[in-house]
Design a protein around this motif. Structure first.
Motif, short mmCIF file in Angstrom:
data_model
loop_
_atom_site.label_atom_id
_atom_site.label_comp_id
_atom_site.label_asym_id
_atom_site.label_seq_id
_atom_site.Cartn_x
_atom_site.Cartn_y
_atom_site.Cartn_z
N SER A 55 2.26 -3.10 4.25
CA SER A 55 2.14 -4.49 3.82
C SER A 55 1.30 -4.60 2.56
O SER A 55 1.61 -5.37 1.65
CB SER A 55 1.51 -5.33 4.94
OG SER A 55 2.34 -5.34 6.08
N ASP A 102 1.52 0.78 9.14
CA ASP A 102 2.12 -0.56 9.07
C ASP A 102 1.28 -1.47 8.18
O ASP A 102 1.82 -2.21 7.34
CB ASP A 102 2.25 -1.14 10.47
CG ASP A 102 2.93 -2.49 10.46
OD1 ASP A 102 4.17 -2.54 10.27
OD2 ASP A 102 2.24 -3.52 10.60
N GLN A 157 -6.10 -5.87 6.08
CA GLN A 157 -4.77 -6.12 6.60
C GLN A 157 -4.70 -5.83 8.10
O GLN A 157 -3.95 -6.46 8.84
CB GLN A 157 -3.75 -5.27 5.85
CG GLN A 157 -2.30 -5.50 6.27
CD GLN A 157 -1.83 -6.90 5.94
OE1 GLN A 157 -2.22 -7.49 4.93
NE2 GLN A 157 -0.97 -7.45 6.79
N TYR A 205 0.83 -14.07 6.32
CA TYR A 205 -0.24 -13.14 5.94
C TYR A 205 -1.30 -13.83 5.09
O TYR A 205 -2.48 -13.47 5.11
CB TYR A 205 0.33 -11.93 5.20
CG TYR A 205 0.79 -12.21 3.80
CD1 TYR A 205 -0.04 -12.01 2.72
CD2 TYR A 205 2.08 -12.70 3.56
CE1 TYR A 205 0.38 -12.28 1.43
CE2 TYR A 205 2.50 -12.99 2.28
CZ TYR A 205 1.66 -12.77 1.21
OH TYR A 205 2.07 -13.05 -0.05
N GLU A 234 2.51 -5.97 -1.26
CA GLU A 234 1.82 -7.06 -1.93
C GLU A 234 1.19 -6.60 -3.25
O GLU A 234 1.21 -7.33 -4.24
CB GLU A 234 0.75 -7.66 -1.01
CG GLU A 234 1.33 -8.47 0.13
CD GLU A 234 2.22 -9.60 -0.36
OE1 GLU A 234 1.79 -10.34 -1.28
OE2 GLU A 234 3.33 -9.75 0.16
N LYS A 288 9.07 -3.13 4.37
CA LYS A 288 7.88 -3.42 3.58
C LYS A 288 8.29 -3.76 2.15
O LYS A 288 8.06 -3.04 1.19
CB LYS A 288 6.91 -2.24 3.61
CG LYS A 288 6.36 -1.94 5.00
CD LYS A 288 5.66 -3.15 5.62
CE LYS A 288 5.06 -2.81 6.98
NZ LYS A 288 4.39 -3.97 7.60
#
Length: 215
Positions: free
Chosen positions: A114, A110, A21, A209, A118, A181
């Protein structure tokens, strides 16, 4: 309405997930960044409680999702609407790191946030699939406002359908989610639908993403 609170362990997050990521893909960051990542993962694992909520409707909601998503949902016999979030406690954690001014830890957190959102959505999909297995149904990819031509302002139509069961996620006036998020959206369900590779070649959103992961 199906709602669930998850543990950090249930997400199955690894340092490699965070590195990807962060943009490292097959490479690894320097030793100091690896150590900071390990420390943050250990800290967060003690208290993180991500949550998801979803429900199923038989009629496709009246969203303006654009042709890309509509094509992917074609043939669906029902639709799941979902919200998944890393949680307010993680949002507070990120703010505290920013106030401390340690930008390396801010960057790592950060990326981790994410990944959490997910992975939480992945667990939601698993729970959803288990619930429709008895019907012999499958599900499509998940699609969210802000991607593939579905304008983020459509969050204002999506969220009221949950009748308050939004896992604590709220919308700003500009339709951004808080905690940031978080992910929300729609999934098609049915006997003949398929989960495909994300069609990045058809989408013009360069910051997606999914596009980054594929690259």
């Amino acid at each position: 309405m199906t709602e669930k609170t998850l543990s950090f362990e249930e997400l199955g997050i690894t340092a490699a997930d965070v590195y990807e990521q962060m943009g490292y893909h097959d490479a690894q960051p320097d030793k100091a960044t690896q150590q900071e990542t390990a420390m943050i993962l250990k800290e967060v694992s003690q208290w993180l409680r991500p949550r998801f909520s979803y429900f199923v409707v038989n009629k496709q909601p009246d969203f303006e999702m654009g042709n890309i998503i509509l094509r992917q949902l074609r043939g669906s016999e029902a639709f799941a609407l979902f919200i998944c979030t890393s949680g307010l406690k993680f949002e507070t954690y990120q703010q505290r790191l920013k106030e401390q001014g340690d930008m390396v830890r801010v960057f790592i957190a950060d990326a981790l946030g994410s990944v959490i959102a997910e992975k939480c959505a992945d667990q939601m999909e698993k729970a959803l699939q288990e619930s429709i297995d008895k019907l012999g149904w499958k599900h499509t990819n998940r699609f969210s406002p802000g991607y593939c031509g579905w304008h983020v302002s459509q969050q204002q139509l999506l969220f009221p359908l949950f009748q308050g069961h939004t896992c604590g996620v709220k919308l700003t006036d500009s339709s951004l989610m808080v905690p940031i998020k978080s992910v929300s959206g729609i999934i098609g369900l049915g006997e003949k639908v398929r989960k495909l590779e994300y069609t990045c070649g058809l989408c013009d959103f360069k910051q997606c993403y999914k596009r980054k992961k594929k690259a």
